[in-house]
Design an enzyme around this catalytic site. Structure first.
Site, PDB file in Angstrom:
ATOM      1  N   CYS A 141       0.842  -1.194   0.000  1.00 57.01           N
ATOM      2  CA  CYS A 141       0.000   0.000   0.000  1.00 57.01           C
ATOM      3  C   CYS A 141       0.888   1.259   0.000  1.00 57.01           C
ATOM      4  O   CYS A 141       1.573   1.524  -0.976  1.00 57.01           O
ATOM      5  CB  CYS A 141      -0.979  -0.030   1.169  1.00 57.01           C
ATOM      6  SG  CYS A 141      -2.361   1.134   0.977  1.00 57.01           S
ATOM      7  N   HIS A 174      -3.419  -5.031   0.154  1.00 57.28           N
ATOM      8  CA  HIS A 174      -2.894  -5.583   1.407  1.00 57.28           C
ATOM      9  C   HIS A 174      -2.934  -7.118   1.375  1.00 57.28           C
ATOM     10  O   HIS A 174      -3.909  -7.728   1.839  1.00 57.28           O
ATOM     11  CB  HIS A 174      -3.711  -5.061   2.593  1.00 57.28           C
ATOM     12  CG  HIS A 174      -3.423  -3.633   2.931  1.00 57.28           C
ATOM     13  ND1 HIS A 174      -2.441  -3.259   3.818  1.00 57.28           N
ATOM     14  CD2 HIS A 174      -3.979  -2.484   2.464  1.00 57.28           C
ATOM     15  CE1 HIS A 174      -2.409  -1.946   3.907  1.00 57.28           C
ATOM     16  NE2 HIS A 174      -3.330  -1.444   3.098  1.00 57.28           N
ATOM     17  N   GLU A 205      -1.606  -9.191   3.235  1.00 58.01           N
ATOM     18  CA  GLU A 205      -1.639  -9.806   4.569  1.00 58.01           C
ATOM     19  C   GLU A 205      -3.066 -10.189   4.980  1.00 58.01           C
ATOM     20  O   GLU A 205      -3.244 -11.000   5.893  1.00 58.01           O
ATOM     21  CB  GLU A 205      -1.001  -8.883   5.615  1.00 58.01           C
ATOM     22  CG  GLU A 205      -1.769  -7.639   5.971  1.00 58.01           C
ATOM     23  CD  GLU A 205      -1.553  -6.472   5.031  1.00 58.01           C
ATOM     24  OE1 GLU A 205      -1.976  -5.352   5.387  1.00 58.01           O
ATOM     25  OE2 GLU A 205      -0.972  -6.669   3.938  1.00 58.01           O
TER      26      GLU A 205
END
Length: 237
Positions: free
Chosen positions: A113, A216, A218
């Site tokens: 990001c 993102h 994750e």
């Protein structure tokens, strides 16, 4: 047990209020959990630009995380700051020093990001300061639905490192940004774009692993997201 490479993870910084009456660092747990799941050993990196090289001596790879702030336009010749721009100069100073130092060592770097945007600047690229003012008929890049869900898709450019990692032409991604990369730097290429043309990923062609994604991974919104973390950790071994 297989050796776990040490991954330095940049922190966010907040002014007094909320968690503490003094300035404090913070980061979502899923950044760290995703690295552990991918086989790495994450450690947090406080913002001391003068110690960037010392930190790099101790780690095998660098993850530059996102946050609700922007890279100073002065760092990429962006002109006057847009009224929406929010700066955290201490954080940016450290992240830029650490990223440039890692690139000079050819140490693997993953920018997520805002970390992708900072990586682009470190590689000589530039940014769009506010997507709604610069991109006609832009998508809602600050998606209204939860970050645990996709906001839109991206097209993955053939022949790129990202394409080799994810093994597909498209991915569903979450979206939490009002800025974006305007142009990749020399020796860099765009590896992902949104349907409205906004750049969603960049990578260096002159480093063994210097990859940035605007979303993102994750959160593992797409089944290919963990592959990005795994490839990064593998490159750090």
């Amino acid at each position: 047990m297989t050796h776990r490479p040490i991954i330095g993870v940049t922190l966010d910084a907040e002014q007094p209020g909320g968690y503490s009456k003094l300035p404090w660092y913070a980061l979502r747990q899923n950044y760290f959990a995703a690295i552990v799941e991918a086989g790495g050993l994450p450690i947090a990196l406080p913002h001391h630009a003068e110690l960037a090289e010392a930190y790099l001596d101790e780690i095998d790879g660098l993850m530059v995380t996102g946050g609700a702030f922007d890279v100073d336009p002065a760092l990429y010749g962006g002109g006057p700051a847009h009224q929406t721009v929010v700066l955290k100069s201490g954080r940016t100073d450290f992240e830029l020093a650490a990223t440039r130092g890692a690139l000079a060592r050819d140490m693997p770097v993953l920018g997520i990001c805002g970390g992708e945007q900072l990586l682009a600047v470190a590689l000589g690229g530039s940014l769009i300061q506010h997507i709604p003012d610069s991109v006609p008929r832009a998508l809602a890049h600050e998606q209204p639905n939860p970050r645990t869900e996709p906001g839109h898709e991206v097209a993955i450019a053939e022949g790129t490192l990202l394409a080799r990692i994810v093994g597909r032409a498209r991915m569903a991604v979450n979206s939490a940004h009002h800025q974006a990369v305007a142009a990749a730097g020399d020796g860099s290429v765009v590896n992902a774009t949104a349907p409205d043309g906004v750049i969603e990923g960049i990578e260096s062609t002159s480093h063994r692993f210097a990859l940035g994604v605007q979303w993102h991974p994750e959160y593992a919104v797409d089944a290919a997201d963990p592959l990005i973390l795994r490839a990064f950790v593998t490159a750090c071994r």
